[in-house]
Design a protein around this motif. Structure first.
Motif, PDB file in Angstrom:
ATOM      1  N   ILE A   1     -35.038 -18.543  47.950  1.00 35.03           N
ATOM      2  CA  ILE A   1     -36.013 -18.603  49.043  1.00 35.03           C
ATOM      3  C   ILE A   1     -37.098 -17.573  48.765  1.00 35.03           C
ATOM      4  N   GLY A   2     -38.338 -18.031  48.706  1.00 32.75           N
ATOM      5  CA  GLY A   2     -39.452 -17.144  48.411  1.00 32.75           C
ATOM      6  C   GLY A   2     -40.175 -16.657  49.643  1.00 32.75           C
ATOM      7  N   ALA A   3     -40.432 -17.559  50.585  1.00 32.39           N
ATOM      8  CA  ALA A   3     -41.195 -17.195  51.781  1.00 32.39           C
ATOM      9  C   ALA A   3     -40.975 -18.252  52.856  1.00 32.39           C
ATOM     10  N   ILE A   4     -41.201 -17.839  54.103  1.00 31.45           N
ATOM     11  CA  ILE A   4     -41.159 -18.764  55.240  1.00 31.45           C
ATOM     12  C   ILE A   4     -42.405 -18.467  56.065  1.00 31.45           C
ATOM     13  N   ALA A   5     -43.267 -19.476  56.222  1.00 30.48           N
ATOM     14  CA  ALA A   5     -44.502 -19.286  56.984  1.00 30.48           C
ATOM     15  C   ALA A   5     -45.068 -20.638  57.388  1.00 30.48           C
ATOM     16  N   ASP A   6     -45.761 -20.665  58.520  1.00 32.23           N
ATOM     17  CA  ASP A   6     -46.483 -21.867  58.950  1.00 32.23           C
ATOM     18  C   ASP A   6     -45.605 -23.112  59.042  1.00 32.23           C
ATOM     19  N   GLY A   7     -44.349 -22.942  59.455  1.00 32.72           N
ATOM     20  CA  GLY A   7     -43.464 -24.090  59.601  1.00 32.72           C
ATOM     21  C   GLY A   7     -42.941 -24.637  58.284  1.00 32.72           C
ATOM     22  N   LYS A   8     -43.108 -23.865  57.204  1.00 35.11           N
ATOM     23  CA  LYS A   8     -42.619 -24.291  55.895  1.00 35.11           C
ATOM     24  C   LYS A   8     -41.798 -23.173  55.265  1.00 35.11           C
ATOM     25  N   ILE A   9     -40.847 -23.596  54.445  1.00 33.25           N
ATOM     26  CA  ILE A   9     -40.073 -22.651  53.651  1.00 33.25           C
ATOM     27  C   ILE A   9     -40.341 -22.990  52.197  1.00 33.25           C
ATOM     28  N   TYR A  10     -40.561 -21.962  51.393  1.00 33.16           N
ATOM     29  CA  TYR A  10     -40.890 -22.139  49.985  1.00 33.16           C
ATOM     30  C   TYR A  10     -39.700 -21.684  49.148  1.00 33.16           C
ATOM     31  N   VAL A  11     -39.170 -22.599  48.344  1.00 29.67           N
ATOM     32  CA  VAL A  11     -38.063 -22.282  47.447  1.00 29.67           C
ATOM     33  C   VAL A  11     -38.519 -22.531  46.021  1.00 29.67           C
TER      34      VAL A  11
END
Length: 190
Positions: A117-127
């Motif tokens: 998991i890299g980041a969580i922002a704006d209703g999205k999670i970035y993996v």
């Protein structure tokens, strides 16, 4: 002091108990027992267990690399089994799973990309995929994936391979910066 509660894990022989995070919205915090590949939820107000254990995650999530995060009343977990799991922090229910497949099957121990998991922002999670000691040549098509946190659906995917020795992405003003070991650069407008 808000509370002084003793909790005894179901199997005292399980020694890898770790803090996950807390959700003020859900009024809960979570702990992970590595050997079980499962989570337990506790009340922020009383310290008493309110849910758990969750259904176990994939076998490969026993290893180091499974790093859960809490945001927006949810808990997210990803690791070497290549599946992003989303749980409701209120009751521990698994809401959805998103599998990140290796379409070339070049990962030596799975058909999925190990993800972080890299980041969580704006209703999205970035993996994204990362590995601490990659084989050469590097497996093709490693992903950076944006996933909707409500539905678990893929928003977009980009070929990117990070290193375990790199850092998590920086995300601000619609720009995501992350090292791409395929070309040793990356700046992504999201």
């Amino acid at each position: 002091m808000l509370f002084n509660t003793t909790w005894v894990p179901p199997d005292p022989g399980q020694t890898r108990l770790g803090w996950v995070g807390a959700s003020l919205e859900a009024g809960a915090f979570a702990l992970r027992i590595q050997e079980e590949r499962a989570y337990y939820g506790f009340s922020i107000d009383t310290g008493k267990q309110i849910w758990g254990p969750t259904e176990p995650e994939g076998q490969l999530n026993l290893w180091v690399g499974t790093v859960p995060q809490v945001a927006d009343g949810k808990m997210f977990s990803a690791g070497y089994d290549g599946i992003l799991y989303c749980y409701d922090m209120t009751d521990g229910t698994r809401l959805w799973e998103h599998e990140v497949r290796d379409r070339y099957t070049e990962i030596l121990w799975s058909d999925n990309w190990p993800i972080h998991i890299g980041a969580i922002a704006d209703g999205k999670i970035y993996v994204y995929h990362m590995e601490h000691s990659a084989v050469e040549p590097k497996p093709r098509g490693a992903p950076l994936v944006a996933i909707d946190i409500e539905t678990g659906e893929e928003v977009w995917k980009f070929s990117l391979r990070e290193t375990y020795w790199g850092s998590d992405p920086a995300l601000a003003d619609g720009i995501l910066i992350l090292l791409n070991t395929y070309d040793n650069l990356s700046l992504i407008h999201i």
